[in-house]
Enzyme design. Structure first.
Site, PDB file in Angstrom:
ATOM      1  CG  HIS A  15      18.174 -10.795 -40.780  1.00  0.00           C
ATOM      2  ND1 HIS A  15      18.314 -11.989 -40.121  1.00  0.00           N
ATOM      3  CD2 HIS A  15      19.271 -10.072 -40.458  1.00  0.00           C
ATOM      4  CE1 HIS A  15      19.448 -11.981 -39.434  1.00  0.00           C
ATOM      5  NE2 HIS A  15      20.056 -10.826 -39.628  1.00  0.00           N
ATOM      6  CG  HIS A  17      22.245  -6.415 -38.094  1.00  0.00           C
ATOM      7  ND1 HIS A  17      22.394  -7.019 -36.869  1.00  0.00           N
ATOM      8  CD2 HIS A  17      22.179  -7.419 -38.999  1.00  0.00           C
ATOM      9  CE1 HIS A  17      22.423  -8.329 -37.025  1.00  0.00           C
ATOM     10  NE2 HIS A  17      22.290  -8.607 -38.308  1.00  0.00           N
ATOM     11  NE  ARG A  19      25.808  -2.607 -36.790  1.00  0.00           N
ATOM     12  CZ  ARG A  19      25.889  -3.922 -36.888  1.00  0.00           C
ATOM     13  NH1 ARG A  19      25.196  -4.705 -36.079  1.00  0.00           N
ATOM     14  NH2 ARG A  19      26.654  -4.482 -37.786  1.00  0.00           N
ATOM     15  CE  LYS A 101      19.621 -14.214 -35.473  1.00  0.00           C
ATOM     16  NZ  LYS A 101      20.191 -13.166 -36.287  1.00  0.00           N
ATOM     17  CG  HIS A 138      23.939 -16.573 -36.812  1.00  0.00           C
ATOM     18  ND1 HIS A 138      24.304 -15.417 -37.447  1.00  0.00           N
ATOM     19  CD2 HIS A 138      24.939 -17.464 -37.060  1.00  0.00           C
ATOM     20  CE1 HIS A 138      25.474 -15.592 -38.049  1.00  0.00           C
ATOM     21  NE2 HIS A 138      25.883 -16.824 -37.817  1.00  0.00           N
ATOM     22  CG  HIS A 176      21.899 -14.703 -42.219  1.00  0.00           C
ATOM     23  ND1 HIS A 176      22.313 -15.896 -41.710  1.00  0.00           N
ATOM     24  CD2 HIS A 176      21.929 -13.834 -41.182  1.00  0.00           C
ATOM     25  CE1 HIS A 176      22.580 -15.750 -40.422  1.00  0.00           C
ATOM     26  NE2 HIS A 176      22.352 -14.506 -40.089  1.00  0.00           N
ATOM     27  CG  ASP A 249      22.602 -10.244 -42.026  1.00  0.00           C
ATOM     28  OD1 ASP A 249      22.392  -9.597 -40.988  1.00  0.00           O
ATOM     29  OD2 ASP A 249      23.471 -11.125 -42.112  1.00  0.00           O
ATOM     30  CG  HIS A 253      30.525  -3.675 -38.755  1.00  0.00           C
ATOM     31  ND1 HIS A 253      30.527  -3.925 -37.406  1.00  0.00           N
ATOM     32  CD2 HIS A 253      29.909  -4.734 -39.325  1.00  0.00           C
ATOM     33  CE1 HIS A 253      29.943  -5.087 -37.170  1.00  0.00           C
ATOM     34  NE2 HIS A 253      29.544  -5.599 -38.323  1.00  0.00           N
ATOM     35  CB  ALA A 265      31.184 -10.636 -39.884  1.00  0.00           C
TER      36      ALA A 265
HETATM   37  O1  DOR Z   1      27.721 -10.401 -41.289  1.00  0.00           O
HETATM   38  C1  DOR Z   1      27.066 -10.333 -40.258  1.00  0.00           C
HETATM   39  N1  DOR Z   1      26.917  -9.170 -39.591  1.00  0.00           N
HETATM   40  N2  DOR Z   1      26.513 -11.433 -39.779  1.00  0.00           N
HETATM   41  C2  DOR Z   1      25.918 -11.469 -38.582  1.00  0.00           C
HETATM   42  O2  DOR Z   1      25.485 -12.510 -38.189  1.00  0.00           O
HETATM   43  C3  DOR Z   1      25.870 -10.270 -37.721  1.00  0.00           C
HETATM   44  C4  DOR Z   1      26.002  -9.044 -38.517  1.00  0.00           C
HETATM   45  C5  DOR Z   1      26.322  -7.832 -37.665  1.00  0.00           C
HETATM   46  O3  DOR Z   1      25.634  -7.580 -36.679  1.00  0.00           O
HETATM   47  O4  DOR Z   1      27.271  -7.128 -37.999  1.00  0.00           O
HETATM   48 ZN    ZN Z   2      22.053 -10.485 -39.131  1.00  0.00          ZN
END
Ligand code: DOR
Ligand code: ZN
Length: 349
Positions: A15, A17, A19, A101, A138, A176, A249, A253, A265
């Site tokens: 899992h 991300h 970007r 997803k 999720h 998660h 996860d 950001h 988040a």
């Molecule tokens: O903390 C998180 N960040 N939880 C999520 O479900 C999405 C993820 C994100 O894409 O930033």
């Molecule tokens: Zn995630």
């Protein structure tokens, strides 16, 4: 096991991300350094809602793999109220398209196009069940009436249990997980079900985020819970139960989107994820179970071959970077400027 050095089969991240575009120059090398494969989340802007778009995104990720690296992105489709059933047939044909997803609309980062009512996607879920294409959840309700700390437990009763009764053969990963209730549900439910567990939910609880000052870089969704839940997750991850496997996860950001009045988040764990899992497993006196959690259970669940190469970890203190360049901004990783006890010492055959 009490060693200063050990090796395990090269792990996968089920899992992740990454970007897109310029951000990939930071995110991809961090994950590729030790993970062999990763399930890549589709919550881009706009979201990845077709196999064609997933293929193009995959190509951009592959371009960002450092020379000589071997990293395999496994792609996902973003489920919307309107995803055509025909897209599932296309997805089932591509070996690199691993899953679909589900985000409840509005529940988290870039989830605005998510599912507004589960009934709307029943035809798609029926086809996924036939095609044996896994559904990644999720697992939170997005309901203003429900306290944010209860949204996972309520999801299990309101959405997950009825879903499993209706589609008993649908392969589901509850992503998660953050609560004792989720760990218990996944332990006791009939197959096929699995769950990913992040390093940050094993390491931290809500007071770490909120006591003595608010720490935006520990804010994620599902939100960190009470310590009793962290304890339950630690027990599940180190139990040897094949239903639980590694999914970071890791969710970078830009620092300006985190350190602000309404921050995003997501916790950026990829630069030290494996080391942090090792820390947890060592604290639980379960380092001998790290390999199965990190490298076997997920591959077995997805019906993929286990990796054949290995990675080495050494007990050696190092200090995590304060920041990394991230597109035209910067990103702050977990443990920024703090000590980490285990160090990744490379991959080998
Ligand atoms: O903390 C998180 N960040 N939880 C999520 O479900 C999405 C993820 C994100 O894409 O930033
Ligand atoms: Zn995630």
């Amino acid at each position: 096991m009490n060693r200063d050095k050990f090796s395990i089969t090269r792990p996968d991240d089920w899992h992740l991300h990454l970007r897109d575009r310029a951000a990939l120059a930071t995110s991809v090398p961090h994950s590729a350094r030790c993970f062999r494969r990763a399930i890549v989340m589709p919550n881009l802007k706009p979201p990845v809602t077709s196999v064609a778009a997933a293929g193009e995104y995959r190509e951009r990720i592959v371009q960002a793999i450092p020379p000589g690296g071997s990293f395999e992105p496994l792609m996902t489709l973003y489920l919307t109220d309107n995803l055509p059933v025909s897209e599932i047939d296309l997805a089932a044909r591509e070996p690199w398209l691993a899953a679909v997803k589900y985000y409840p609309a509005g529940a988290t980062t870039n989830s605005e196009s998510g599912v507004t009512a589960i009934e709307k996607v029943y035809p798609v879920l029926a086809r996924m069940e036939e095609a044996d294409l896994p559904l990644l959840l999720h697992g939170e309700v997005n309901d203003a009436e429900i306290d944010i700390f209860d949204r996972e437990a309520v999801f299990i009763d309101r959405i997950l249990q009825p879903l499993r009764e209706r589609f008993p053969r649908l392969r589901i990963v509850l992503e998660h997980i953050t609560t004792r209730e989720a760990a218990q549900y996944v332990t006791e439910a009939p197959a096929p079900i699995g769950a990913t567990i992040t390093a940050h939910h094993l390491l931290y609880h809500r007071s770490d985020m909120l006591a003595g000052g608010i720490r935006p870089h520990l804010y994620c969704l599902p939100i960190l819970k009470r310590d009793i839940h962290r304890e339950a997750l630690r027990a599940a991850a180190t139990s040897g139960n094949p239903r639980f496997f590694l999914g970071t996860d890791s969710a970078p950001h830009a620092v300006t989107d985190k350190e602000t009045a309404c921050g995003c988040a997501g916790i950026y764990t990829a630069p030290s994820a494996l080391e942090l899992y090792a820390e947890v497993f060592e604290e639980e006196q379960a380092l001998d179970r790290l390999e199965a959690f990190a490298a076997f259970h997920g591959a077995d669940f997805y019906g993929m071959e286990r990796n054949s190469s290995r990675v080495e970890l050494v007990r050696e203190d190092w200090t995590a970077s304060e920041r990394f360049a991230f597109s035209d901004d910067e990103v702050v990783p977990i443990r920024a400027g703090e000590k980490i006890r285990w160090k990744f010492a490379g991959t080998g055959s």
